[in-house]
Design a protein around this motif. Sequence first.
Motif, PDB file in Angstrom:
ATOM      1  N   PRO A 111       6.047   4.664   5.722  1.00 19.99           N
ATOM      2  CA  PRO A 111       6.880   3.507   6.069  1.00 19.99           C
ATOM      3  C   PRO A 111       6.164   2.203   5.740  1.00 19.99           C
ATOM      4  N   ASP A 112       6.897   1.240   5.222  1.00 15.71           N
ATOM      5  CA  ASP A 112       6.328  -0.071   4.948  1.00 15.71           C
ATOM      6  C   ASP A 112       7.342  -1.138   5.345  1.00 15.71           C
ATOM      7  N   GLU A 113       6.994  -2.381   5.113  1.00 14.94           N
ATOM      8  CA  GLU A 113       7.847  -3.492   5.549  1.00 14.94           C
ATOM      9  C   GLU A 113       8.677  -4.062   4.408  1.00 14.94           C
TER      10      GLU A 113
END
Length: 316
Positions: free
Chosen positions: A162-164
């Motif tokens: 997961p990343d932003e």
Amino acid sequence: MTRYLEQRLKIRHLRVIDALEEHKSLLRASQALRVSQPALSRTLQEVEEIVGGELFERHPRGVRPNAMGLLIASRARTLLHTIREMETDLDAMRDGQKRSIRVGVLPVAAHGLLPAVLAHANSEAAHLSFEVIEGRNDQLTPALLSGEIDVVLGRLYPPELPDELTRRVLYHEPISLIARADHPLFERATLTPADIQRYPIILPAVATRMERDVSDLLATIDLQPDRSIQSSSVGFMRELLLSGNFVSAIPRILVAGDLARDTLRILPIALPPGERPAGMIYRGALSEAGTLLLSEVAGELARLAESDIVEIAERN
């Protein structure tokens, strides 16, 4: 324990930690920063002395950050991003109305989409200053997270972690079998995979994500090339297609210009549909320049969709 980091840490320290965390190798990090490996090792030692502990664990294949290293690398990346943003703001202040954007582009979009976007840009977009960086997904995503580039354009793959980042689906990149417009296969009334196998087939390089997509597609129609040429060079693949009786299985948008000029054509053989989402990746809110680029990309995609080169994604 007072470390006086604000007095002792320097930008070169931050860049070394960021590069080591990204590349996981002293050699690759030194090459990326264009410094010698001994100089990079000395800088790392300086940082470890300043913060009071080792930041990376050495192993035979490179280095990996420990808990303290991950913390320092994360803060270093944030600080470097802030510094780059300040540089951009200073440039904008100096240049008045001049706007710039740094665009990371995956190979298919770099050859098939972005040139047409820039060529057809309206008067407002034409005044944008573009810096274009072509690369693989594993190269461009870290650069986007660190602020080295502003947006990425091309095929959208699910992140491994997961990343932003925002991944905005704009279109799909269908794969087709493509050949020179005067290829003998176009003279046949009907076409089968066996007919195509009589000719050498150009395929994307082994171990690329496109190669896996192409292999899966060819397997569904039981097309097993007897003679194939694999290449990572789009220019080389295109030149082969234009100069000989070759066939290639590639995304249509990769050769959009040639399809529009009718120098290359899509072979009339049914292929199973497959979603290959593509679009734009960015961090946070799009800048004014990013919004303008998005508008220009959408306009070019609409033109390509009229020729069945891409499929416009439903608005999300």
